[in-house]
Design a protein around this motif. Structure first.
Motif, PDB file in Angstrom:
ATOM      1  N   MET A 119       0.653  -1.324  -0.056  1.00  0.00           N
ATOM      2  CA  MET A 119      -0.014   0.129  -0.048  1.00  0.00           C
ATOM      3  C   MET A 119       0.801   1.255   0.174  1.00  0.00           C
ATOM      4  N   SER A 120       0.615   2.178  -1.029  1.00  0.00           N
ATOM      5  CA  SER A 120       1.557   3.421  -0.885  1.00  0.00           C
ATOM      6  C   SER A 120       1.117   4.298   0.131  1.00  0.00           C
ATOM      7  N   GLU A 121       2.266   5.306   0.491  1.00  0.00           N
ATOM      8  CA  GLU A 121       2.067   6.228   1.463  1.00  0.00           C
ATOM      9  C   GLU A 121       1.032   7.148   1.297  1.00  0.00           C
ATOM     10  N   ALA A 122       0.724   7.469   0.036  1.00  0.00           N
ATOM     11  CA  ALA A 122      -0.575   8.474  -0.326  1.00  0.00           C
ATOM     12  C   ALA A 122      -1.853   7.810   0.264  1.00  0.00           C
ATOM     13  N   ARG A 123      -1.975   6.440  -0.245  1.00  0.00           N
ATOM     14  CA  ARG A 123      -3.357   5.695   0.089  1.00  0.00           C
ATOM     15  C   ARG A 123      -3.474   5.444   1.415  1.00  0.00           C
ATOM     16  N   ARG A 124      -2.294   5.228   2.281  1.00  0.00           N
ATOM     17  CA  ARG A 124      -2.454   5.096   3.795  1.00  0.00           C
ATOM     18  C   ARG A 124      -2.788   6.536   4.122  1.00  0.00           C
ATOM     19  N   THR A 125      -2.253   7.609   3.723  1.00  0.00           N
ATOM     20  CA  THR A 125      -2.576   8.713   4.231  1.00  0.00           C
ATOM     21  C   THR A 125      -4.181   9.055   4.245  1.00  0.00           C
ATOM     22  N   ARG A 126      -4.676   8.666   2.988  1.00  0.00           N
ATOM     23  CA  ARG A 126      -6.049   8.867   2.573  1.00  0.00           C
ATOM     24  C   ARG A 126      -6.939   8.063   3.619  1.00  0.00           C
ATOM     25  N   GLN A 127      -6.464   6.854   3.531  1.00  0.00           N
ATOM     26  CA  GLN A 127      -7.294   5.840   4.715  1.00  0.00           C
ATOM     27  C   GLN A 127      -7.289   6.395   6.075  1.00  0.00           C
ATOM     28  N   ALA A 128      -6.119   7.062   6.616  1.00  0.00           N
ATOM     29  CA  ALA A 128      -6.172   7.383   7.801  1.00  0.00           C
ATOM     30  C   ALA A 128      -7.237   8.859   8.111  1.00  0.00           C
ATOM     31  N   GLY A 129      -7.075   9.522   7.090  1.00  0.00           N
ATOM     32  CA  GLY A 129      -7.837  10.916   7.104  1.00  0.00           C
ATOM     33  C   GLY A 129      -9.304  10.175   6.925  1.00  0.00           C
ATOM     34  N   ALA A 130      -9.796   9.360   6.138  1.00  0.00           N
ATOM     35  CA  ALA A 130     -11.007   8.895   6.188  1.00  0.00           C
ATOM     36  C   ALA A 130     -11.524   8.511   7.616  1.00  0.00           C
ATOM     37  N   ILE A 131     -10.619   7.596   8.151  1.00  0.00           N
ATOM     38  CA  ILE A 131     -10.850   6.933   9.472  1.00  0.00           C
ATOM     39  C   ILE A 131     -11.220   8.104  10.432  1.00  0.00           C
ATOM     40  N   VAL A 132     -10.328   9.127  10.474  1.00  0.00           N
ATOM     41  CA  VAL A 132     -10.332  10.332  11.538  1.00  0.00           C
ATOM     42  C   VAL A 132     -11.730  10.924  11.208  1.00  0.00           C
ATOM     43  N   GLY A 133     -11.999  11.183   9.852  1.00  0.00           N
ATOM     44  CA  GLY A 133     -13.267  11.803   9.404  1.00  0.00           C
ATOM     45  C   GLY A 133     -14.440  11.122   9.940  1.00  0.00           C
ATOM     46  N   TYR A 134     -14.500   9.794   9.959  1.00  0.00           N
ATOM     47  CA  TYR A 134     -15.431   9.057  10.505  1.00  0.00           C
ATOM     48  C   TYR A 134     -15.497   8.864  11.875  1.00  0.00           C
ATOM     49  N   VAL A 135     -14.512   9.020  12.603  1.00  0.00           N
ATOM     50  CA  VAL A 135     -14.510   9.225  14.000  1.00  0.00           C
ATOM     51  C   VAL A 135     -15.074  10.460  14.574  1.00  0.00           C
ATOM     52  N   LEU A 136     -14.452  11.476  13.804  1.00  0.00           N
ATOM     53  CA  LEU A 136     -14.918  12.993  14.173  1.00  0.00           C
ATOM     54  C   LEU A 136     -16.549  13.318  14.033  1.00  0.00           C
ATOM     55  N   VAL A 137     -17.124  12.656  12.772  1.00  0.00           N
ATOM     56  CA  VAL A 137     -18.493  12.745  12.453  1.00  0.00           C
ATOM     57  C   VAL A 137     -19.465  12.023  13.400  1.00  0.00           C
ATOM     58  N   ALA A 138     -18.861  10.752  13.712  1.00  0.00           N
ATOM     59  CA  ALA A 138     -19.346  10.052  15.017  1.00  0.00           C
ATOM     60  C   ALA A 138     -19.776  10.604  16.196  1.00  0.00           C
ATOM     61  N   ALA A 139     -18.497  11.297  16.681  1.00  0.00           N
ATOM     62  CA  ALA A 139     -18.393  12.009  17.949  1.00  0.00           C
ATOM     63  C   ALA A 139     -19.490  12.958  17.839  1.00  0.00           C
ATOM     64  N   ILE A 140     -19.358  13.854  16.753  1.00  0.00           N
ATOM     65  CA  ILE A 140     -20.127  14.836  17.051  1.00  0.00           C
ATOM     66  C   ILE A 140     -21.745  14.442  16.871  1.00  0.00           C
ATOM     67  N   ALA A 141     -21.958  13.262  16.252  1.00  0.00           N
ATOM     68  CA  ALA A 141     -23.332  12.909  16.118  1.00  0.00           C
ATOM     69  C   ALA A 141     -23.594  12.335  17.317  1.00  0.00           C
ATOM     70  N   CYS A 142     -23.041  11.504  18.305  1.00  0.00           N
ATOM     71  CA  CYS A 142     -23.132  11.250  19.655  1.00  0.00           C
ATOM     72  C   CYS A 142     -23.522  12.297  20.529  1.00  0.00           C
ATOM     73  N   LEU A 143     -22.791  13.579  20.380  1.00  0.00           N
ATOM     74  CA  LEU A 143     -23.209  14.535  21.063  1.00  0.00           C
ATOM     75  C   LEU A 143     -24.333  15.073  20.756  1.00  0.00           C
ATOM     76  N   GLY A 144     -24.633  15.057  19.578  1.00  0.00           N
ATOM     77  CA  GLY A 144     -26.054  15.808  18.997  1.00  0.00           C
ATOM     78  C   GLY A 144     -27.256  14.764  19.495  1.00  0.00           C
ATOM     79  N   LEU A 145     -27.095  13.734  19.312  1.00  0.00           N
ATOM     80  CA  LEU A 145     -28.147  12.834  19.932  1.00  0.00           C
ATOM     81  C   LEU A 145     -28.353  13.033  21.469  1.00  0.00           C
ATOM     82  N   SER A 146     -27.292  13.199  22.085  1.00  0.00           N
ATOM     83  CA  SER A 146     -27.542  13.255  23.560  1.00  0.00           C
ATOM     84  C   SER A 146     -28.377  14.506  23.838  1.00  0.00           C
ATOM     85  N   ARG A 147     -27.953  15.507  23.290  1.00  0.00           N
ATOM     86  CA  ARG A 147     -28.544  16.972  23.401  1.00  0.00           C
ATOM     87  C   ARG A 147     -30.079  17.063  22.898  1.00  0.00           C
TER      88      ARG A 147
END
Length: 503
Positions: A1-29
């Motif tokens: 796996m190329s470095e660029a592809r690993r970076t894209r995958q890491a960014g996607a995971i971070v994006g998923y986690v960030l959106v999920a965290a915001i959604a959980c806070l929103g659901l609680s409120r």
């Protein structure tokens, strides 16, 4: 796996986690806002009843299930009769009927019991009440039943109460049980249509009975802060700022033990007397009929444009979300609610009828069974940290829930996911709205909404790998049954949704 592809995958995971965290806070409120609005609405209706001298506690008795245990205690038969209960004595011996109590009653301040009834023959009425830590107290003769008496008022403070041991009882106070003890001749009938508790005491101004509970208050602090309200018939408790839905209801339940008539509202709120809005059944049924007709039209004449997935999503979700998220599902489902929910479900099955075999499609690899089940050890860990010993569940309940989880996941992952994939620019992000929809169908149960969101996010990702519903349904059912058995009543208040969550 190329470095660029690993970076894209890491960014996607971070994006998923960030959106999920915001959604959980929103659901609680969201859950907290709905709960706070519900508490304020109940307080305003309660205040309106008191200001118009209406019963604070009222029982409309129409069907046997309006009574405790849906029957009379004793040798009597209970049936429905127009707008009243028809209770017939079989042998002339005394019988009792229990009035359901949601939390407790304040018989000390609301001490006038008003009954709307009619008796076919002369008889007698007695009363029984009991507190949480007191023996049952009985007043054998509280009133006389006559054929020409249709309204009976009883002052509970003026009765001669005796305990079951024939000793004297204290003046009625906080009660968790209230029963009518009736004696009529054999085959005589009592028609009972309603009961209510009234007060003759003047109510103090709300500004004089406000108790604000701080956000950082401990259990001892709450007891100390609320101690000065012991003599108030209807104190106004304002809950801590920023409290989530579960914390609000835990505090509400604790306060109601001592102040059943208390006005309990969110932080900073000031209730105003406002009666419940009248139910406009004809309009609601008209909208429901139009909704059903629109669904039939969409099945018969599918739209041939980009709007099709949007319309199919709206048609499938409108009825269930209206029933659950708009708090129309109470202790008993209404015909209107069943129709709206069933219509959305039937529409989803109708437009996906050609894909029904996906229900039992097996994954291509045995490893695809293990990925969805990764949520099971997480659930077990939550039970170890925040739960209690496992409670046994009935086998029929387990099997029924397995079938229900199977159907839910088929709808989420076959019907909804495919249409979100058609709508979104990046189909891989379709798992987010699917998980969010699944969470919203558990409104306003805050913690359960968050667990459902995270769980469905993982299960939808697993489904993208295997396109098989079976492993996900098994994981869903296993986790839900474990939560019900070992976590419900702790971290998760209950598994109830819609208006049922507040009881």
């Amino acid at each position: 796996m190329s470095e660029a592809r690993r970076t894209r995958q890491a960014g996607a995971i971070v994006g998923y986690v960030l959106v999920a965290a915001i959604a959980c806070l929103g659901l609680s409120r969201l859950a907290a806002c709905i709960t706070g609005h519900r508490l304020l609405d109940q307080a305003q209706q309660q205040l309106a009843s008191v200001e118009t001298h209406q019963p604070l506690w009222r029982w409309d008795l129409r069907k046997p299930h309006d009574l405790v245990a849906s029957r009379a205690f004793g040798n009597a038969t209970v049936t429905s009769d127009d707008d009243a209960l028809r209770i017939t004595s079989n042998d002339g011996t005394p019988f009792e009927v229990g009035l359901p109590i949601a939390w407790s009653l304040d018989l000390r301040h609301w001490s006038t019991l008003q009954l709307q009834l009619r008796s076919s023959a002369p008889g007698s009425l007695g009363l029984i009440w009991q507190g949480s830590q007191t023996p049952a107290c009985v007043a054998p003769i509280a009133g006389t039943l006559l054929p020409d008496v249709h309204t009976l008022r009883v002052d509970l403070r003026g009765l001669a109460w005796k305990s079951a041991e024939q000793g004297d009882c204290a003046t009625p106070g906080i009660a968790q049980m209230l029963r009518l003890r009736v004696q009529l001749p054999a085959h005589a009938t009592l028609f009972l249509s309603s009961a209510g508790l009234l007060t003759t005491e003047p109510m103090p101004r709300l500004q004089d009975v406000i108790v604000d509970i701080p956000a950082d208050a401990t259990e001892q602090d709450v007891e100390r802060i609320t101690d000065r309200a012991l003599a108030w018939p209807m104190p106004l408790f304002r809950l801590p700022k920023g409290a989530d839905a579960e914390a609000m209801l835990v505090l509400r339940d604790r306060l109601r033990v001592h102040w059943p008539a208390a006005l309990i509202v969110p932080s900073g709120a000031m209730p105003e007397a406002r009666p419940a809005e009248p139910v406009r059944a004809p309009i609601a049924w008209l909208v429901c009929v139009l909704y059903v007709l629109a669904l039939i039209w969409l099945v018969a004449r599918p739209v041939k444009s980009r709007l099709r997935p949007w319309l199919e999503l709206a048609g499938c979700l409108a009825g269930p979300l209206w029933l659950i998220a708009d708090l129309h599902w109470g202790l008993r489902a209404t015909p209107l609610g069943i129709t709206a929910f069933g219509a959305g479900l039937a529409f989803a099955v109708a437009i996906e009828r050609h894909h029904l075999p996906r229900l039992w499609r097996l994954p291509d690899s045995s490893r695809e069974w293990l990925w969805p089940l990764a949520t099971v050890p997480v659930t077990v860990m939550l039970i170890i940290l925040y739960g209690h010993s496992l409670r046994p569940l009935l086998l029929i309940h387990v099997l029924a829930y397995l079938a229900w989880a199977w159907l839910q996941q088929w709808l989420m992952l076959t019907m909804l996911l495919r249409r979100f994939e058609q709508i979104l620019v990046r189909p891989a992000w379709a798992i987010m709205p699917v998980a969010l929809t699944f969470a919203l169908l558990h409104t306003p149960n805050g913690v359960l909404m968050q667990l459902c969101f995270v769980g469905e996010l993982w299960w939808a990702w697993c489904f993208l790998r295997s396109r098989s519903v079976l492993p996900v349904a098994l994981a869903h059912a296993t986790c839900a049954l474990l939560v019900e058995s070992g976590l419900s009543g702790g971290l998760v208040r209950s598994l109830e949704v819609s208006a049922r969550f507040f009881y």
